[in-house]
Design an enzyme around this catalytic site. Structure first.
Site, mmCIF file in Angstrom:
data_model
loop_
_atom_site.group_PDB
_atom_site.id
_atom_site.type_symbol
_atom_site.label_atom_id
_atom_site.label_comp_id
_atom_site.label_asym_id
_atom_site.label_seq_id
_atom_site.Cartn_x
_atom_site.Cartn_y
_atom_site.Cartn_z
ATOM 1 N N CYS A 148 -21.700 28.176 -50.369
ATOM 2 C CA CYS A 148 -20.719 28.867 -51.206
ATOM 3 C C CYS A 148 -20.176 27.969 -52.311
ATOM 4 O O CYS A 148 -19.288 27.159 -52.078
ATOM 5 C CB CYS A 148 -19.585 29.372 -50.324
ATOM 6 S SG CYS A 148 -18.237 30.068 -51.267
ATOM 7 N N CYS A 172 -16.423 28.374 -53.028
ATOM 8 C CA CYS A 172 -15.521 27.734 -52.072
ATOM 9 C C CYS A 172 -15.499 26.223 -52.275
ATOM 10 O O CYS A 172 -14.455 25.592 -52.159
ATOM 11 C CB CYS A 172 -15.970 27.983 -50.632
ATOM 12 S SG CYS A 172 -16.532 29.640 -50.316
ATOM 13 N N ASP A 173 -16.653 25.634 -52.547
ATOM 14 C CA ASP A 173 -16.784 24.184 -52.438
ATOM 15 C C ASP A 173 -17.067 23.449 -53.741
ATOM 16 O O ASP A 173 -17.046 22.216 -53.769
ATOM 17 C CB ASP A 173 -17.900 23.844 -51.430
ATOM 18 C CG ASP A 173 -17.609 24.448 -50.067
ATOM 19 O OD1 ASP A 173 -16.418 24.554 -49.722
ATOM 20 O OD2 ASP A 173 -18.560 24.824 -49.362
#
Ligand code: NDP
Length: 322
Positions: A145, A148-149
């Site tokens: 992701c 997200c990261d």
């Protein structure tokens, strides 16, 4: 104590929440078992929660962020009487009427919920490479992701595996943070749409490593590199990267229904005559039954179909019983 509902929706992506908007407006007071976050990337709201900009959902001229879109879906469904429970279904019994659904202990004598009609919208999840180091370093440099990261890779060199739209979308997003992004693809041509290909090929920070597969993710406590094998010559080389984003496709979330609902060899649920499954009263929508289109808009459309199919089926059943 078992709670009875006319309609239970399992899953809270575009399919499940659109089904809930329609079922709510049909005054069926749906309950959505929305899932819960897990280390393997599952989370309420589905895959759009892991997406950045959504440019192709009609109605948003300038695009919208995936999580923002899902929040709007959720609030819209709540407005029409949808209730949510943040949990995972651990077991279903589709042989009894009403259907039984367990949350928590699957061995409990009584189901947590019973439902007259069930809408399955459990979606699909990211596939992993299955190479040494990948699982151990998941969350420590290995990610599925970018949204997200990506932030954690500011000023770093990173790699993305895959040649589809997801891989290119992730790579393009990651250029906001990383110094360089290497796309590692096992073939010499991309599967992604032409527009995405062009964007990635034109991007100064993106380079391609063709005919290559990742055979190992290296690093002690965090990713320090990946070993890449040339698929034609078999030659191996280490690539120093601080992150590896795996973007090689998806698997439907159907384990729960094995032996109870008809599915294809790949695990996708079989639907016929709209959204009907092989069990009367159970309807399926979204990515859990669609490996062809897999778009938020098609998932939402099939969620609408599932709610209409469920509503009509309930009506016919009640008319028959009267
Ligand atoms: P795809 O199945 O389209 O692509 C998967 C990619 O990963 C392929 O290039 C495949 O290689 C590669 N791959 C698969 N398994 C492995 C493996 N074990 N090792 C190395 N490489 C592997 O999945 P996507 O998630 O990219 O896309 C799914 C669907 O969603 C598509 O229809 C796509 O168009 C759509 N989508 C649309 C977006 C948009 O419109 N904005 C954004 C994201 C997805 P190979 O090509 O050799 O098979």
């Amino acid at each position: 104590m078992t709670e009875h509902r006319q309609v239970v929706v399992v899953g809270s992506g575009p399919a499940g929440l659109t089904a809930s908007i329609y079922a709510g407006r049909a005054q069926l007071s749906p309950l959505v078992v929305e899932g819960e976050p897990s280390s393997t990337g599952d989370q309420p709201g589905g895959q759009l929660m892991l997406t950045t900009e959504v440019e192709n959902f009609p109605g948003f001229v300038e695009g919208i962020m995936g999580p923002e879109l899902m929040q709007a879906f959720r609030e819209q469904a709540a407005r029409f009487g949808t209730d949510y429970v943040t949990a995972k279904v651990s077991r279903v019994d589709l042989a009894s009427r009403p259907f039984g659904l367990w949350v928590g202990d699957p061995g409990a004598a009584e189901p947590t919920y019973t439902a007259e009609a069930l809408i399955v919208a459990t979606g699909a999840k990211a596939l992993m490479l299955g190479v040494p180091g990948e699982e151990r370093l998941l969350g420590y440099g290995v990610s599925t992701c970018a949204t997200c990261d990506g932030f954690f890779f500011r000023g770093k060199e990173i790699a993305v595996v895959g040649g589809g739209d997801t891989a290119l979308e992730e790579a393009l997003f990651l250029t906001r943070f990383a110094d360089s992004v290497t796309i590692i693809h096992r073939r010499g041509e991309l599967r992604a749409s032409k527009v995405m290909q062009q964007r990635a090929l034109d991007h100064q920070k993106i380079t391609f490593r063709w005919h290559s597969s990742v055979v190992e993710v290296q690093g002690d406590t965090t990713v320090s590199g990946v070993r890449v094998r040339d698929t034609r010559t078999g030659d191996e080389e280490d690539l120093a990267v601080a992150g590896l984003f795996v973007a090689i496709g998806h698997q439907p979330n159907t384990d729960l229904f094995k032996g109870q609902l008809a599915m294809e060899d790949t695990g996708y649920l079989v639907t016929t005559d709209g959204t009907r499954t092989n069990v009367e009263g159970v309807f399926a929508c979204g990515d859990v039954q669609d490996h062809r289109y897999r778009q938020a808009i098609t998932a939402a459309g099939s969620g609408c179909m599932a709610a209409i199919d469920a509503e009509r089926w309930l009506e016919e059943r009640h008319a028959g019983a009267a």
